[in-house]
Design a protein around this motif. Structure first.
Motif, mmCIF file in Angstrom:
data_model
loop_
_atom_site.group_PDB
_atom_site.id
_atom_site.type_symbol
_atom_site.label_atom_id
_atom_site.label_comp_id
_atom_site.label_asym_id
_atom_site.label_seq_id
_atom_site.Cartn_x
_atom_site.Cartn_y
_atom_site.Cartn_z
ATOM 1 N N ASP A 56 50.081 39.246 29.221
ATOM 2 C CA ASP A 56 49.243 39.719 28.107
ATOM 3 C C ASP A 56 47.862 40.202 28.551
ATOM 4 O OD1 ASP A 56 51.271 39.208 26.311
ATOM 5 O OD2 ASP A 56 50.477 37.254 25.712
ATOM 6 N N ASP A 57 47.376 39.755 29.716
ATOM 7 C CA ASP A 57 46.062 40.171 30.200
ATOM 8 C C ASP A 57 46.021 41.644 30.610
ATOM 9 O OD1 ASP A 57 44.970 37.638 29.833
ATOM 10 O OD2 ASP A 57 45.428 37.001 31.885
ATOM 11 N N PHE A 58 47.189 42.296 30.645
ATOM 12 C CA PHE A 58 47.256 43.693 31.064
ATOM 13 C C PHE A 58 47.780 44.620 29.964
ATOM 14 C CE2 PHE A 58 47.707 41.224 35.026
ATOM 15 C CZ PHE A 58 46.589 41.692 35.697
ATOM 16 N N SER A 59 47.696 44.213 28.714
ATOM 17 C CA SER A 59 48.258 45.039 27.636
ATOM 18 C C SER A 59 47.568 46.400 27.525
ATOM 19 C CB SER A 59 48.209 44.297 26.296
ATOM 20 O OG SER A 59 46.878 43.961 25.954
ATOM 21 N N THR A 60 46.266 46.459 27.785
ATOM 22 C CA THR A 60 45.567 47.745 27.744
ATOM 23 C C THR A 60 46.031 48.635 28.887
ATOM 24 O OG1 THR A 60 43.646 46.652 26.744
ATOM 25 C CG2 THR A 60 43.299 48.864 27.640
ATOM 26 N N LEU A 61 46.189 48.072 30.065
ATOM 27 C CA LEU A 61 46.685 48.833 31.212
ATOM 28 C C LEU A 61 48.082 49.372 30.934
ATOM 29 C CD1 LEU A 61 46.456 49.875 34.114
ATOM 30 C CD2 LEU A 61 47.247 47.620 34.892
ATOM 31 N N THR A 113 42.092 44.204 34.214
ATOM 32 C CA THR A 113 42.501 43.367 33.085
ATOM 33 C C THR A 113 42.014 43.976 31.779
ATOM 34 O OG1 THR A 113 40.464 42.098 33.175
ATOM 35 C CG2 THR A 113 42.335 41.261 34.489
ATOM 36 N N ASN A 114 42.447 43.399 30.674
ATOM 37 C CA ASN A 114 41.940 43.811 29.361
ATOM 38 C C ASN A 114 40.419 43.665 29.300
ATOM 39 O OD1 ASN A 114 44.576 44.274 28.565
ATOM 40 N ND2 ASN A 114 44.756 42.357 27.433
ATOM 41 N N GLU A 115 39.900 42.583 29.887
ATOM 42 C CA GLU A 115 38.452 42.365 29.914
ATOM 43 C C GLU A 115 37.742 43.471 30.677
ATOM 44 O OE1 GLU A 115 37.345 38.443 31.243
ATOM 45 O OE2 GLU A 115 38.588 37.458 29.730
ATOM 46 N N PHE A 123 38.769 46.634 30.882
ATOM 47 C CA PHE A 123 38.737 47.784 29.980
ATOM 48 C C PHE A 123 37.700 47.593 28.879
ATOM 49 C CE2 PHE A 123 42.899 48.758 31.852
ATOM 50 C CZ PHE A 123 42.818 50.137 31.993
ATOM 51 N N ALA A 124 37.494 46.353 28.438
ATOM 52 C CA ALA A 124 36.521 46.067 27.373
ATOM 53 C C ALA A 124 35.089 46.328 27.827
ATOM 54 C CB ALA A 124 36.675 44.625 26.896
ATOM 55 N N VAL A 133 38.316 53.738 25.715
ATOM 56 C CA VAL A 133 39.758 53.517 25.867
ATOM 57 C C VAL A 133 40.525 54.307 24.810
ATOM 58 C CG1 VAL A 133 41.623 51.814 25.770
ATOM 59 C CG2 VAL A 133 39.501 51.266 26.975
#
Length: 169
Positions: A45-50, A75-77, A79-80, A87
């Motif tokens: 789940d930590d890579f959902s944005t990727l 990670t999502n963080e 990208f945040a 994004v």
């Protein structure tokens, strides 16, 4: 009195034992099979944005290919940390070329393990530019990103987790 003679195992019992052995072998074999890079990041789940970005860029099949590839995975963080709306903008179809350039800047051809990375000062990416690699006090930085996990194995390469999205010049 005669000694009891061994009776042959009934055919049904042999069939059951053989089936149990085959199922156990199949299950054990399944645990040995590694997943490709896309499956590994999609399973976390930590890579959902990727994962969403890779899908929008049309790079899923490429990263499922034989490789090998080394992926510096934000990670999502990570990208945040990008400016608000970045994004979402990159995921639009009209920005696909820019998204592909950014994502392929995170990929190095070949399998470069952590032991290899610490001996390098740069690495040429699939995008075409080189990323800077610096080791300081045991910490590894790729461009301006800190490597926070290394050597996540995949069937077609290796993944190193980074805390910042790196951008080509």
């Amino acid at each position: 009195m005669s000694q009891p003679t061994a009776k042959p195992l009934p055919t049904l019992m042999i069939a059951v034992l053989a089936s149990v052995f085959l199922v156990a072998s199949a299950i054990a074999g399944g645990y040995k099979k590694q997943q490709d890079i896309v499956a590994v990041v999609a399973g976390n789940d930590d890579f959902s944005t990727l994962v969403a970005a890779v899908q929008a860029a049309g790079l899923v099949e490429t990263l499922q290919g034989s490789g090998p590839f080394t992926v510096f995975a934000p990670t999502n963080e990570a990208f945040a940390k990008l400016p608000e709306g970045t994004v979402e903008s990159l995921l639009l179809p009209e920005n696909k070329d820019q998204l592909v350039a950014i994502l392929t800047y995170h990929v190095v051809p070949g399998k470069v393990t952590a032991n290899d990375v610490v001996t390098l000062s740069e690495a040429k990416t699939v995008q075409g530019d080189s990323i800077d690699i610096m080791v300081q006090n045991g910490a590894v930085k790729v461009d301006n990103a800190q490597v926070i996990a290394t050597d996540v194995a995949a069937s077609n390469g290796v993944i190193h987790v980074i805390d910042t999205v790196i951008m080509p010049q």
